[in-house]
Design an enzyme around this catalytic site. Structure first.
Site, PDB file in Angstrom:
ATOM      1  N   ARG A 261       0.737  -1.183   0.033  1.00  0.00           N
ATOM      2  CA  ARG A 261      -0.095  -0.084  -0.054  1.00  0.00           C
ATOM      3  C   ARG A 261       0.818   1.113   0.024  1.00  0.00           C
ATOM      4  NH1 ARG A 261      -5.052  -2.098   3.845  1.00  0.00           N
ATOM      5  NH2 ARG A 261      -5.354  -4.012   2.478  1.00  0.00           N
ATOM      6  N   ARG A 276       1.559   1.229  10.307  1.00  0.00           N
ATOM      7  CA  ARG A 276       1.056   1.586   8.942  1.00  0.00           C
ATOM      8  C   ARG A 276       2.340   1.503   8.310  1.00  0.00           C
ATOM      9  NH1 ARG A 276      -3.525   4.380   7.377  1.00  0.00           N
ATOM     10  NH2 ARG A 276      -3.916   4.774   9.515  1.00  0.00           N
ATOM     11  N   GLU A 348      -7.512  -1.328  14.156  1.00  0.00           N
ATOM     12  CA  GLU A 348      -8.206  -2.237  13.367  1.00  0.00           C
ATOM     13  C   GLU A 348      -7.172  -3.654  13.298  1.00  0.00           C
ATOM     14  OE1 GLU A 348      -9.741  -0.774   9.699  1.00  0.00           O
ATOM     15  OE2 GLU A 348      -9.353  -2.678   8.657  1.00  0.00           O
ATOM     16  N   SER A 351     -10.868  -6.994   9.367  1.00  0.00           N
ATOM     17  CA  SER A 351     -12.257  -6.425   8.637  1.00  0.00           C
ATOM     18  C   SER A 351     -12.987  -7.534   7.700  1.00  0.00           C
ATOM     19  CB  SER A 351     -11.536  -5.206   7.700  1.00  0.00           C
ATOM     20  OG  SER A 351     -12.648  -4.667   7.206  1.00  0.00           O
ATOM     21  N   ARG A 394       0.275  -6.356  11.297  1.00  0.00           N
ATOM     22  CA  ARG A 394      -0.017  -5.424  12.242  1.00  0.00           C
ATOM     23  C   ARG A 394      -0.434  -6.032  13.625  1.00  0.00           C
ATOM     24  NH1 ARG A 394      -4.764  -1.011  11.254  1.00  0.00           N
ATOM     25  NH2 ARG A 394      -2.978   0.161  10.392  1.00  0.00           N
TER      26      ARG A 394
END
Length: 429
Positions: A261, A276, A348, A351, A394
């Site tokens: 990403r 991140r 988070e 998801s 993460r």
RNA sequence: GGAGACGUGCCAGAGCGGCCGAAUGGGCUUCACUGCUAAUGAAGUGUGGGUCCGCCCACCGGGGGUUCAAAUCCCCCCGUCUCCGCCA
């Protein structure tokens, strides 16, 4: 992509969905108008084409002078057919662009509003009370450095900001987590899949990631390939243009891949540690199911995610994402957010989205319409697709911080120990 | 990287610019026949769109083009296979 026929028959449902998403409602009427333009243009073209076809048959059998006369006549017709076809194509293209730009219709009960309007469904587990234990928790990066397991500095030297090395026991911890996730998924009926992480533009577009979020995606100019942000892309594309047999239940895949990403709009956010990053690993669930099964499969996925969080011995909350924060494809989304002690916040970790028939329509993935007694009858219909996170890099953040000891060593959750050769504690170097 | 061959329905495999949505064989479904199975015979068997529900239109890897008319001719792209080279 949404179902245009349904939109035409029940526009209010679609308007309400757009309102809940805080999105433009007028697109509904724009689509209805474009659809009617498209159909009348198509009708004009098709009747002219039918005429031309009929003429063609006459020309084929005619001889000599008669043939020449017919040719002159039909030549003119060919011109108008071409023009009508161009108009029809144009109308189709315009309608298609509108339809593709519209987000999925939300499911009943999804909270209205934006990012902060989520509904908290439940809290599970008590956040660890470091105050009562009498020591100040270290953040995951400190812990990573103390145990020789995370090296951001050299990550930056080699690849730039938001890149890192995982070393030694932390590297093993990640592999252990992913392997546990894969084994859990397998036990729930998922077929493990190691997927391509570079995909063609068509695949990326098909999954709906090339729209609003295209600046989040790495693109290799030379080869015109995209690096995937999740194996969902490859797993959704896997059955593109196919008719599936779902009579024996859902088709389930567990994708294992690196994810990439660009984090374009997030400068200055989460710059510390591996919260991140540009590259991480993930085990992802992906299911193809019948429309009627979608809601139940969604609940199952959420339950499986929670089982994983329990095995990692984390405390977390489950949130029901608001409509405006769903993304284009999802009709409903649940996130599990784990408690991160040094941030004093829930972050988070998983998801899970129910995309209903939205992705399947775009990718042309269908099944035979089930008739009485389950036997297939005439015709096909789109399937529903769902995805959910089993584990990602993460997770290490929450695991390291939650299970730390005063000296900076970290206790390995029991479920992960068999995957680490029985190691119980990650020691300080 | 160079040279060539190929891509047609669930599968195999024909296909002359018009009579090709497509032969033939296999598979599958239904029916008939036979104690059962097998065999045999008959019929059916793609997808999408439009519709005055009679039909009509589109689709032969994808996209363009030529033509009154393209599975068929031309161009580009994608993919598969073979040979040579290169790398491991």
């Amino acid at each position: 992509m949404i179902d245009v026929n349904e939109l035409r028959e029940n526009p209010d449902l679609f308007r309400a969905s757009q309102r809940a998403r805080m999105a433009d409602e007028s697109i509904v009427d724009a689509i209805i108008a474009a659809d009617s333009t498209r159909r009348s243009a198509l009708n004009r073209f098709e009747s002219l084409r039918a005429e031309q076809n009929a003429f063609g048959k006459k020309v084929a059998v005619a001889k000599g002078e008669e043939k020449q006369a017919l040719l002159v006549e039909v030549k003119e017709l060919a011109g108008s057919v071409k023009a009508a076809q161009a108009e029809s194509d144009q109308a189709k293209t315009e309608q298609d662009a509108l339809v593709r730009s519209m987000s999925n219709v939300i499911e009943p009960g999804v909270p209205s509003g934006g990012e902060d309007d989520f509904e908290t469904l439940r809290h599970v587990g008590e956040p660890r009370d470091f105050g009562a234990e009498g020591f100040e928790p270290k953040d995951h990066l400190q812990l990573g450095e103390l145990t020789g397991g995370i090296d951001m500095e050299r990550g930056a030297k080699v690849s730039g900001a938001r890149f890192y090395f995982l070393k030694g026991m932390v590297a093993r911890l990640e592999i252990a987590l992913l392997r546990l996730a894969l084994d859990e998924a397998i036990s729930h009926g998922f077929t493990p899949m190691i997927t391509p992480t570079l995909v063609r533009p068509e695949t990326m577009a098909g999954t709906g990631f090339l729209g609003e979020h295209s600046d989040e995606i790495y693109h290799l100019e030379e080869d015109d390939l995209y690096l995937v942000g999740t194996s969902e892309v490859a797993l959704a594309g896997y059955h593109g243009d196919e008719i599936l047999d779902l009579s024996n239940g859902p088709v389930r895949y567990a994708g294992w891949s690196s994810c990439y990403r660009r984090e374009a709009g997030s400068h200055g956010k989460d710059t510390r540690g591996i919260i991140r990053v540009h590259q991480f690993n993930k085990v992802e669930m992906f299911s193809y199911v019948r429309i009627e099964d979608a809601e139940a499969e969604h609940q199952r996925m959420l339950a499986w995610e929670e089982e994983m969080l329990a095995k990692a011995e984390l405390s977390y909350r489950v949130i029901h994402t608001a409509a405006g924060d769903l993304g284009t494809s999802a009709a409903r989304k649940y996130d599990c957010e784990a408690w991160v002690p040094t941030q004093g916040a829930y972050r988070e970790l998983t998801s899970t989205s129910n995309c209903t028939t939205f992705q399947a329509r775009r990718l042309n993935i269908r099944e035979r319409i089930p008739g009485e007694g389950g036997a297939a009858t005439k015709g096909t219909r789109p399937v529903a697709t769902l995805n959910g996170t089993m584990a990602t890099t993460r997770w290490l953040v929450a695991i390291l911080e939650t299970h730390q000891q005063p000296d900076g060593s970290v206790i390995v959750p029991e479920a992960l120990r068999p995957y680490m050769g029985g190691v119980k504690v990650i020691p300080v170097l």
